[in-house]
Scaffold this motif. Sequence first.
Motif, PDB file in Angstrom:
ATOM      1  N   PHE A  93       0.811  -1.220   0.000  1.00 40.80           N
ATOM      2  CA  PHE A  93       0.000   0.000   0.000  1.00 40.80           C
ATOM      3  C   PHE A  93       0.849   1.276   0.000  1.00 40.80           C
ATOM      4  CE2 PHE A  93      -2.544   3.298   2.109  1.00 40.80           C
ATOM      5  CZ  PHE A  93      -3.756   3.194   1.446  1.00 40.80           C
ATOM      6  N   GLY A  94       1.888   1.324   0.832  1.00 36.67           N
ATOM      7  CA  GLY A  94       2.654   2.557   0.984  1.00 36.67           C
ATOM      8  C   GLY A  94       3.903   2.643   0.134  1.00 36.67           C
ATOM      9  N   SER A  95       4.246   1.563  -0.554  1.00 34.76           N
ATOM     10  CA  SER A  95       5.525   1.502  -1.267  1.00 34.76           C
ATOM     11  C   SER A  95       5.410   2.079  -2.671  1.00 34.76           C
ATOM     12  CB  SER A  95       6.014   0.052  -1.345  1.00 34.76           C
ATOM     13  OG  SER A  95       7.179  -0.041  -2.140  1.00 34.76           O
ATOM     14  N   ALA A  96       6.488   2.739  -3.106  1.00 30.21           N
ATOM     15  CA  ALA A  96       6.586   3.204  -4.491  1.00 30.21           C
ATOM     16  C   ALA A  96       7.305   2.171  -5.352  1.00 30.21           C
ATOM     17  CB  ALA A  96       7.331   4.536  -4.559  1.00 30.21           C
ATOM     18  N   MET A  97       8.181   1.379  -4.747  1.00 28.06           N
ATOM     19  CA  MET A  97       8.847   0.280  -5.446  1.00 28.06           C
ATOM     20  C   MET A  97       9.307  -0.745  -4.433  1.00 28.06           C
ATOM     21  SD  MET A  97      12.231   0.166  -7.925  1.00 28.06           S
ATOM     22  CE  MET A  97      11.568   1.247  -9.177  1.00 28.06           C
ATOM     23  N   THR A  98       9.080  -2.016  -4.742  1.00 27.07           N
ATOM     24  CA  THR A  98       9.465  -3.104  -3.841  1.00 27.07           C
ATOM     25  C   THR A  98      10.161  -4.213  -4.612  1.00 27.07           C
ATOM     26  OG1 THR A  98       7.670  -2.697  -2.264  1.00 27.07           O
ATOM     27  CG2 THR A  98       8.590  -4.917  -2.298  1.00 27.07           C
ATOM     28  N   TYR A  99      11.250  -4.694  -4.034  1.00 27.41           N
ATOM     29  CA  TYR A  99      11.913  -5.899  -4.520  1.00 27.41           C
ATOM     30  C   TYR A  99      11.663  -7.008  -3.505  1.00 27.41           C
ATOM     31  CZ  TYR A  99      14.624  -3.032  -7.813  1.00 27.41           C
ATOM     32  OH  TYR A  99      15.004  -2.188  -8.824  1.00 27.41           O
TER      33      TYR A  99
END
Length: 422
Positions: free
Chosen positions: A331-337
Amino acid sequence: MLQVNFLRDNKERVLEGLKKRQFKNLELVDEAIAADDERKRIQFELDSQLSEINKISKEIGLLMKEGKKEEAESAKSKTAQYKESSSELKSQLECKENDLLNILYLLPNIPNELVKSGASADDNEIIFQSHPVEGLGEGAIPHWELAKKYNLIDFELGVKIAGAGFPVYLGKGARLQRALVQYFLDKNVEKGYTEVNPPHVVNEASGFGTGQLPDKEGQMYYINEDKLYLIPTAEVPVTNLYRDVLFDEKDLPIKNTAFSQCYRREAGSYGAHVRGLNRLHQFEKVEIVRIEKPENSYAVLEEMVEHIKEILTDLELPFRVLRLCGGDTGFGSAMTYDFEVWSAAQEMWLEVSSVSNYETFQANRLKCRYKGDGKSQLVHTLNGSAMALPRIMAALLENNQTTEGIKLPKKIAEYARFDVIN
């Protein structure tokens, strides 16, 4: 939380970003802008009336000095009317500010431009894989059977004490857990992270600060009498150390690492993928948290990815790195690995870490800023698992099983002070 001015100035970009996430309630963008317009209107009217009250108050003083009591009393009557009206406007303003805030709380972050559109994990991009993988062949058994065979973990005893999802680690199983935690912390400290030991419960403000509330309220354990939540990850208390903080530019970056127990209700979880250590209600995890200047955050994100890759290489586990699509990004992330290790006995990939850049989304909720060049601006926050224990433990047991026992990787054997489980 997105800033309403950002929504207003970048409306098309916002809508495209929300579509990447498969977010359905696009009308919330217009509702937020409309609520802010109404808030501004009320604020302007209130400011005008307060200014008029101040002006009339000065006039009353002059009239009294000049002995014009009748005119002064008339002015006082007008002031009373303005005060009553301004009191009502203040109440309206507070309601409208709450309305705006509640709308903004429902809007997720906007994905980075590199994040692809997608609906689920099936649309994630594999950007790195350590080496090809294969099963162990006939005779290989999953970690829950290995744990029972070598008396490492007692899942049934955990059910007796607390319920499903609360395993009891025994003997070398407990020692291996402790060794992994110490190894992860040491690796993080070597990279310049300062270790902290935070509370394992947080208040409502902390939950809102990092975005667990209201998005994941149903996934968190709640202590009703004290109005506290058991933490789902050390990210929550560690990041909230910096709530309502104004940094000087020279104080950045901030690099913290923390070990904690993590508690997640995992409501609705069922099926084969939750067996054994695959999904728990209580588990151990070591977290890394960064507070950065905006222009540095994506270089830092890549640095964090390389750090996790180094840890997994030391563990001698087959792993891969995925960049999540819009629909699978938190929900709060702009980019996730995401990092996944190969479970050789189960012949499936298990997620063991997520590394995310939240940009200003958490910082806006936290009111976490830094001052540079004479002005203050929001920081960027980043966090990642380095590492989550249960599935690492599962993969270590399964991938290293032999006819002589479970042989530990060299790095972990040094910490555990034994190199084989038999």
